[in-house]
Structures are given as C-alpha cells and as structure tokens.
Design a protein around this motif. Structure first.
Motif, mmCIF file in Angstrom:
data_model
loop_
_atom_site.group_PDB
_atom_site.id
_atom_site.type_symbol
_atom_site.label_atom_id
_atom_site.label_comp_id
_atom_site.label_asym_id
_atom_site.label_seq_id
_atom_site.Cartn_x
_atom_site.Cartn_y
_atom_site.Cartn_z
ATOM 1 N N ASN A 1 0.778 -1.235 0.000
ATOM 2 C CA ASN A 1 0.000 0.000 0.000
ATOM 3 C C ASN A 1 0.815 1.293 0.000
ATOM 4 O OD1 ASN A 1 -2.831 -0.854 0.039
ATOM 5 N ND2 ASN A 1 -2.202 -1.936 1.893
ATOM 6 N N GLU A 2 2.104 1.212 0.133
ATOM 7 C CA GLU A 2 2.910 2.434 0.181
ATOM 8 C C GLU A 2 2.950 3.144 -1.172
ATOM 9 O OE1 GLU A 2 7.128 1.832 0.810
ATOM 10 O OE2 GLU A 2 7.092 0.041 -0.432
ATOM 11 N N LEU A 3 3.238 4.429 -1.141
ATOM 12 C CA LEU A 3 3.452 5.219 -2.348
ATOM 13 C C LEU A 3 4.955 5.264 -2.609
ATOM 14 C CD1 LEU A 3 0.975 8.183 -1.773
ATOM 15 C CD2 LEU A 3 0.695 6.239 -3.306
ATOM 16 N N ASP A 4 5.377 4.688 -3.703
ATOM 17 C CA ASP A 4 6.791 4.649 -4.074
ATOM 18 C C ASP A 4 7.066 5.848 -4.982
ATOM 19 O OD1 ASP A 4 9.319 4.172 -5.025
ATOM 20 O OD2 ASP A 4 8.866 2.188 -5.870
ATOM 21 N N TYR A 5 7.587 6.915 -4.389
ATOM 22 C CA TYR A 5 7.782 8.152 -5.141
ATOM 23 C C TYR A 5 8.928 8.077 -6.142
ATOM 24 C CZ TYR A 5 4.174 10.367 -2.430
ATOM 25 O OH TYR A 5 2.960 10.691 -1.881
ATOM 26 N N SER A 6 9.717 7.017 -6.118
ATOM 27 C CA SER A 6 10.729 6.852 -7.164
ATOM 28 C C SER A 6 10.052 6.586 -8.515
ATOM 29 C CB SER A 6 11.696 5.720 -6.822
ATOM 30 O OG SER A 6 11.057 4.460 -6.909
ATOM 31 N N LEU A 7 8.803 6.110 -8.477
ATOM 32 C CA LEU A 7 8.043 5.915 -9.711
ATOM 33 C C LEU A 7 7.721 7.242 -10.400
ATOM 34 C CD1 LEU A 7 5.561 3.098 -8.624
ATOM 35 C CD2 LEU A 7 7.496 2.893 -10.202
ATOM 36 N N LYS A 8 7.644 8.319 -9.611
ATOM 37 C CA LYS A 8 7.396 9.629 -10.212
ATOM 38 C C LYS A 8 8.569 10.037 -11.094
ATOM 39 C CE LYS A 8 6.398 14.444 -9.295
ATOM 40 N NZ LYS A 8 6.281 15.493 -8.288
ATOM 41 N N ILE A 9 9.770 9.766 -10.660
ATOM 42 C CA ILE A 9 10.955 10.080 -11.465
ATOM 43 C C ILE A 9 10.970 9.208 -12.713
ATOM 44 C CG2 ILE A 9 13.480 10.012 -11.507
ATOM 45 C CD1 ILE A 9 13.290 10.601 -8.427
ATOM 46 N N LYS A 10 10.696 7.930 -12.532
ATOM 47 C CA LYS A 10 10.695 6.987 -13.661
ATOM 48 C C LYS A 10 9.609 7.324 -14.671
ATOM 49 C CE LYS A 10 10.032 2.114 -14.721
ATOM 50 N NZ LYS A 10 9.631 0.814 -14.197
ATOM 51 N N ASN A 11 8.470 7.808 -14.202
ATOM 52 C CA ASN A 11 7.304 8.063 -15.056
ATOM 53 C C ASN A 11 6.946 9.549 -15.086
ATOM 54 O OD1 ASN A 11 6.777 5.215 -15.599
ATOM 55 N ND2 ASN A 11 6.289 5.122 -13.427
ATOM 56 N N LEU A 12 7.951 10.394 -15.141
ATOM 57 C CA LEU A 12 7.718 11.838 -15.099
ATOM 58 C C LEU A 12 6.868 12.316 -16.269
ATOM 59 C CD1 LEU A 12 8.259 14.322 -13.412
ATOM 60 C CD2 LEU A 12 10.330 14.712 -14.758
ATOM 61 N N ASP A 13 7.001 11.695 -17.435
ATOM 62 C CA ASP A 13 6.184 12.082 -18.588
ATOM 63 C C ASP A 13 4.707 11.810 -18.326
ATOM 64 O OD1 ASP A 13 6.806 9.303 -18.655
ATOM 65 O OD2 ASP A 13 6.367 9.210 -20.792
ATOM 66 N N VAL A 14 4.397 10.701 -17.675
ATOM 67 C CA VAL A 14 3.007 10.384 -17.324
ATOM 68 C C VAL A 14 2.496 11.408 -16.314
ATOM 69 C CG1 VAL A 14 1.495 8.666 -16.240
ATOM 70 C CG2 VAL A 14 3.300 7.930 -17.824
ATOM 71 N N PHE A 15 3.290 11.689 -15.298
ATOM 72 C CA PHE A 15 2.924 12.685 -14.293
ATOM 73 C C PHE A 15 2.638 14.041 -14.948
ATOM 74 C CE2 PHE A 15 4.124 16.197 -11.546
ATOM 75 C CZ PHE A 15 3.348 15.963 -10.425
ATOM 76 N N ASN A 16 3.505 14.463 -15.857
ATOM 77 C CA ASN A 16 3.324 15.759 -16.523
ATOM 78 C C ASN A 16 2.081 15.786 -17.400
ATOM 79 O OD1 ASN A 16 5.485 17.057 -15.317
ATOM 80 N ND2 ASN A 16 6.925 16.342 -16.856
ATOM 81 N N ASN A 17 1.735 14.663 -18.050
ATOM 82 C CA ASN A 17 0.489 14.590 -18.816
ATOM 83 C C ASN A 17 -0.721 14.738 -17.898
ATOM 84 O OD1 ASN A 17 0.692 14.314 -21.702
ATOM 85 N ND2 ASN A 17 1.749 12.390 -21.367
ATOM 86 N N TYR A 18 -0.719 14.043 -16.769
ATOM 87 C CA TYR A 18 -1.839 14.149 -15.828
ATOM 88 C C TYR A 18 -1.952 15.579 -15.307
ATOM 89 C CZ TYR A 18 -2.756 9.128 -15.450
ATOM 90 O OH TYR A 18 -3.107 7.834 -15.699
ATOM 91 N N LYS A 19 -0.813 16.181 -14.990
ATOM 92 C CA LYS A 19 -0.794 17.561 -14.503
ATOM 93 C C LYS A 19 -1.407 18.505 -15.537
ATOM 94 C CE LYS A 19 2.439 21.023 -12.794
ATOM 95 N NZ LYS A 19 3.856 21.306 -12.504
ATOM 96 N N ALA A 20 -1.014 18.352 -16.805
ATOM 97 C CA ALA A 20 -1.549 19.203 -17.879
ATOM 98 C C ALA A 20 -3.042 18.963 -18.078
ATOM 99 C CB ALA A 20 -0.789 18.959 -19.178
ATOM 100 N N LEU A 21 -3.476 17.715 -18.005
ATOM 101 C CA LEU A 21 -4.899 17.399 -18.147
ATOM 102 C C LEU A 21 -5.711 18.016 -17.005
ATOM 103 C CD1 LEU A 21 -4.540 13.697 -19.287
ATOM 104 C CD2 LEU A 21 -5.794 15.475 -20.555
ATOM 105 N N ILE A 22 -5.193 17.951 -15.793
ATOM 106 C CA ILE A 22 -5.893 18.528 -14.638
ATOM 107 C C ILE A 22 -5.956 20.042 -14.771
ATOM 108 C CG2 ILE A 22 -5.739 18.909 -12.142
ATOM 109 C CD1 ILE A 22 -4.552 15.993 -12.013
ATOM 110 N N GLU A 23 -4.867 20.669 -15.177
ATOM 111 C CA GLU A 23 -4.867 22.125 -15.368
ATOM 112 C C GLU A 23 -5.866 22.538 -16.446
ATOM 113 O OE1 GLU A 23 -3.480 24.657 -13.647
ATOM 114 O OE2 GLU A 23 -2.962 23.057 -12.243
ATOM 115 N N PHE A 24 -5.893 21.799 -17.554
ATOM 116 C CA PHE A 24 -6.853 22.092 -18.611
ATOM 117 C C PHE A 24 -8.273 21.977 -18.085
ATOM 118 C CE2 PHE A 24 -9.595 20.487 -22.093
ATOM 119 C CZ PHE A 24 -9.597 21.621 -22.887
ATOM 120 N N ARG A 25 -8.552 20.905 -17.398
ATOM 121 C CA ARG A 25 -9.899 20.672 -16.859
ATOM 122 C C ARG A 25 -10.318 21.796 -15.911
ATOM 123 N NH1 ARG A 25 -13.672 16.953 -16.317
ATOM 124 N NH2 ARG A 25 -14.955 17.044 -14.465
ATOM 125 N N LYS A 26 -9.401 22.231 -15.070
ATOM 126 C CA LYS A 26 -9.721 23.282 -14.098
ATOM 127 C C LYS A 26 -10.125 24.585 -14.783
ATOM 128 C CE LYS A 26 -6.668 23.807 -10.806
ATOM 129 N NZ LYS A 26 -5.403 23.751 -10.026
#
Length: 167
Positions: free
Chosen positions: A55-80
């Motif tokens: 159940n832990e959040l492995d934040y090293s995955l954010k570094i590995k998947n930074l492109d996915v994170f940035n897409n989600y961030k852009a989608l959320i900003e657009f939606r807002k």
C-alpha cells in the motif's frame, strides 16, 4: 496491467489515454493515489488487509514516469480552466458534439467555451492511418508529445490531442 499487454510503453500510453478520457468528461472526476506516476499494488485487488509494502506510495516511480505525471498535470490544469466539464447549478449548458472516427477507433469531441472552439481527439490502440483536419487550431495538449497540427494531422494509437481556435 491490461490483460495480455506486457509492453511497458503501451501500458503507459493506455493509462494516460484512460485518464485523458476521464479528465475531458463532464461531471466529477477522481483518481487513486499514485495513479499519476503509475503506482501498482502488484496485482493485489483488495489491499485493505495487505501490509505497507503493498500500500505504500513509491515516489521513485514519479521520477521513472515523469512524462506520465506531466500529462496528468496538464490534463488537470486544462480541466480546471474549462467550465464545460463542471456540472453545477450556475453552469450554462454546453453543447458537446461527439463523433466516432476511423471505424470507432477514435472519438472526436467538439464544444465552444469563452469564444473559442475546442476539439478533443481520443484514439484507441487500433487506430490506423487516421488523419484529422486541425488547420487553424492551436495545440493545447498532445499526450504523446510528437504531433504537429495541420490539415493532415496524424492521430496515433493511444493518443489524445486537444486543440482550440477562436469561434
């Protein structure tokens, strides 16, 4: 993981596409903790009684998947910034036009907000040889990050493109 899909790049694109559809839909949206960096619980479908390792959040995955994170961030900003996706008592009714493209392998959503015309194209993994006329539009978001906008814009598998122009 998607059944039978083992290619990591395809899985990444599928995850972004799935949430691009959610974030460009009307109503309330949500996502699970860590989804923005492809968190997995290793196949544990009910982790309520599972330990911290599952159940832990492995934040090293954010570094590995930074492109996915940035897409989600852009989608959320657009939606807002888009009232059209929010449903509340003061909201004006928006007219969404939805069309199937390429034998139902892609969806085109069109609407107008604040004097600008928007088009959103979501393509599944079976899209093949699809071109869309997006001339005159400005690119807002391309989840795959390698498309130019023209009268012959190529839409690739698992891609979402959002464009706008003055209405």
């Amino acid at each position: 993981r998607a059944a039978g899909i083992t290619d990591e790049d395809t899985i990444r694109k599928m995850c972004v596409l799935a949430n691009a559809v959610v974030f460009t839909s009307r109503g309330t949206t949500f996502m699970l903790a860590g989804e923005e960096f492809l968190r997995t619980k290793g196949g544990d479908h009910n982790s309520y009684d599972s330990g911290y390792a599952v159940n832990e959040l492995d934040y090293s995955l954010k570094i590995k998947n930074l492109d996915v994170f940035n897409n989600y961030k852009a989608l959320i900003e657009f939606r807002k910034t888009m009232s059209a996706f929010h449903v509340d008592s003061t909201n004006t009714q928006y007219q969404f036009t939805t069309s199937s493209l390429n034998g139902n392998n892609a969806i085109l959503i069109s609407f107008v907000e604040n004097g600008e015309s928007y088009k959103i194209v979501h393509a599944n993994g079976a899209v093949d040889g699809l071109t869309v006329d997006l001339s005159g539009y400005t690119l807002v978001l391309d989840t795959l990050g390698y498309n130019s906008i023209s009268s012959q814009t190529t839409i690739n598998p698992y891609q979402t493109i959002i464009v706008k122009k003055p209405a």
